[in-house]
Design a protein around this motif. Structure first.
Motif, PDB file in Angstrom:
ATOM      1  N   ARG A   8       3.352   3.241 -16.119  1.00 12.48           N
ATOM      2  CA  ARG A   8       3.118   2.408 -14.937  1.00 12.48           C
ATOM      3  C   ARG A   8       2.552   3.197 -13.762  1.00 12.48           C
ATOM      4  NH1 ARG A   8       9.048   0.987 -12.492  1.00 12.48           N
ATOM      5  NH2 ARG A   8       9.970   3.046 -12.686  1.00 12.48           N
ATOM      6  N   GLY A   9       2.043   4.381 -14.018  1.00 18.89           N
ATOM      7  CA  GLY A   9       1.495   5.167 -12.930  1.00 18.89           C
ATOM      8  C   GLY A   9       2.590   5.753 -12.074  1.00 18.89           C
ATOM      9  N   LEU A  10       2.280   5.942 -10.798  1.00 18.12           N
ATOM     10  CA  LEU A  10       3.249   6.513  -9.861  1.00 18.12           C
ATOM     11  C   LEU A  10       3.887   5.407  -9.034  1.00 18.12           C
ATOM     12  CD1 LEU A  10       0.572   8.741  -9.790  1.00 18.12           C
ATOM     13  CD2 LEU A  10       2.457   9.962  -8.743  1.00 18.12           C
ATOM     14  N   ALA A  32     -15.258  -0.874  -7.305  1.00 16.42           N
ATOM     15  CA  ALA A  32     -14.155  -0.124  -7.909  1.00 16.42           C
ATOM     16  C   ALA A  32     -13.039  -1.051  -8.367  1.00 16.42           C
ATOM     17  CB  ALA A  32     -13.593   0.892  -6.919  1.00 16.42           C
ATOM     18  N   THR A  33     -12.370  -0.657  -9.450  1.00 13.54           N
ATOM     19  CA  THR A  33     -11.143  -1.311  -9.887  1.00 13.54           C
ATOM     20  C   THR A  33     -10.029  -0.280  -9.767  1.00 13.54           C
ATOM     21  OG1 THR A  33     -12.267  -2.817 -11.392  1.00 13.54           O
ATOM     22  CG2 THR A  33      -9.938  -2.385 -11.830  1.00 13.54           C
ATOM     23  N   ILE A  34      -8.985  -0.640  -9.043  1.00 17.29           N
ATOM     24  CA  ILE A  34      -7.853   0.247  -8.822  1.00 17.29           C
ATOM     25  C   ILE A  34      -6.590  -0.503  -9.232  1.00 17.29           C
ATOM     26  CG2 ILE A  34      -6.519   1.524  -7.108  1.00 17.29           C
ATOM     27  CD1 ILE A  34      -9.071   1.745  -5.424  1.00 17.29           C
ATOM     28  N   ALA A 112      -8.152   3.373 -17.721  1.00 16.23           N
ATOM     29  CA  ALA A 112      -7.882   2.168 -16.942  1.00 16.23           C
ATOM     30  C   ALA A 112      -6.487   1.641 -17.247  1.00 16.23           C
ATOM     31  CB  ALA A 112      -8.924   1.103 -17.245  1.00 16.23           C
ATOM     32  N   GLY A 113      -5.885   1.022 -16.272  1.00 11.68           N
ATOM     33  CA  GLY A 113      -4.555   0.460 -16.419  1.00 11.68           C
ATOM     34  C   GLY A 113      -4.541  -0.809 -17.257  1.00 11.68           C
ATOM     35  N   THR A 117      -0.545  -6.357 -16.847  1.00  8.31           N
ATOM     36  CA  THR A 117       0.438  -6.071 -15.798  1.00  8.31           C
ATOM     37  C   THR A 117      -0.204  -5.609 -14.489  1.00  8.31           C
ATOM     38  OG1 THR A 117       0.696  -3.750 -16.420  1.00  8.31           O
ATOM     39  CG2 THR A 117       2.137  -5.369 -17.528  1.00  8.31           C
ATOM     40  N   LYS A 118      -1.475  -5.205 -14.553  1.00  8.00           N
ATOM     41  CA  LYS A 118      -2.220  -4.655 -13.391  1.00  8.00           C
ATOM     42  C   LYS A 118      -1.640  -3.316 -12.938  1.00  8.00           C
ATOM     43  CE  LYS A 118      -4.391  -8.582 -13.435  1.00  8.00           C
ATOM     44  NZ  LYS A 118      -5.153  -8.809 -14.624  1.00  8.00           N
TER      45      LYS A 118
END
Length: 171
Positions: A8-10, A32-34, A112-113, A117-118
């Motif tokens: 899930r990243g940070l 951009a997609t973040i 990419a995530g 769930t984004k």
């Protein structure tokens, strides 16, 4: 017990100085997609985009939201305080132990995530060392379902950050 693999990243979990967990607004680089939990950096135009593994002082923080194919002027909130403590899972295949506290590591190679769930797919690289890298390991997150080893959820701080400097070597 094996740790659950939850990418899930940070995510923010505290502050070195006891400060509040706040986010600041930034403009997203056009197109951009973040993903939420992605590491972001400033580009030459003063907008933010996703940072790649190994990026050093250009890193400005962690996204607190999701933006897809940003239109010009799209805003996103970013946890940009270099003293913020984050949670971050170590990537599958690596093992981390209590003896690794104080070592440094970069994020894994960016992918990419999740479109569902984004959430970010960023994890801590399994390559730990004593040379300067993006993060310093403070310890593991103390929960009953988190043990040292593969997929350990760690407490980390930015070691290389635009508002902090180039960082220092791990110990």
């Amino acid at each position: 017990m094996a740790n659950t693999d939850i990418v899930r990243g940070l995510w923010p979990i505290g502050h070195l100085c006891g400060g509040e967990i706040r986010a600041s607004e930034y403009t997203v680089t056009t197109s951009a997609t973040i993903y939420q939990g992605d590491i972001v950096e400033l580009d030459a135009a003063g907008t933010v985009g996703v940072a790649e593994a190994g990026d050093a002082t250009a890193v400005v923080g962690v996204s607190n939201g999701y933006v897809s194919s940003a239109a010009a002027g799209t805003k996103i909130m970013v946890f940009d305080d270099p003293n913020k403590i984050f949670g971050l899972q170590q990537e599958t295949g690596g093992t981390v132990a209590a003896a690794d506290v104080g070592l440094s590591a970069d994020a894994n190679t960016y992918v990419a995530g999740s479109s569902t769930t984004k959430m970010s797919a960023v994890e801590l690289s399994s390559t730990l060392g004593t040379t300067a890298a993006q993060f310093l390991i403070l310890g593991k997150i103390e929960t009953a379902d988190n043990d040292w080893g593969e997929n350990c959820k760690l407490r980390v701080i930015f070691n290389e950050h635009r508002y902090k400097g180039a960082g220092s070597a791990g110990v």
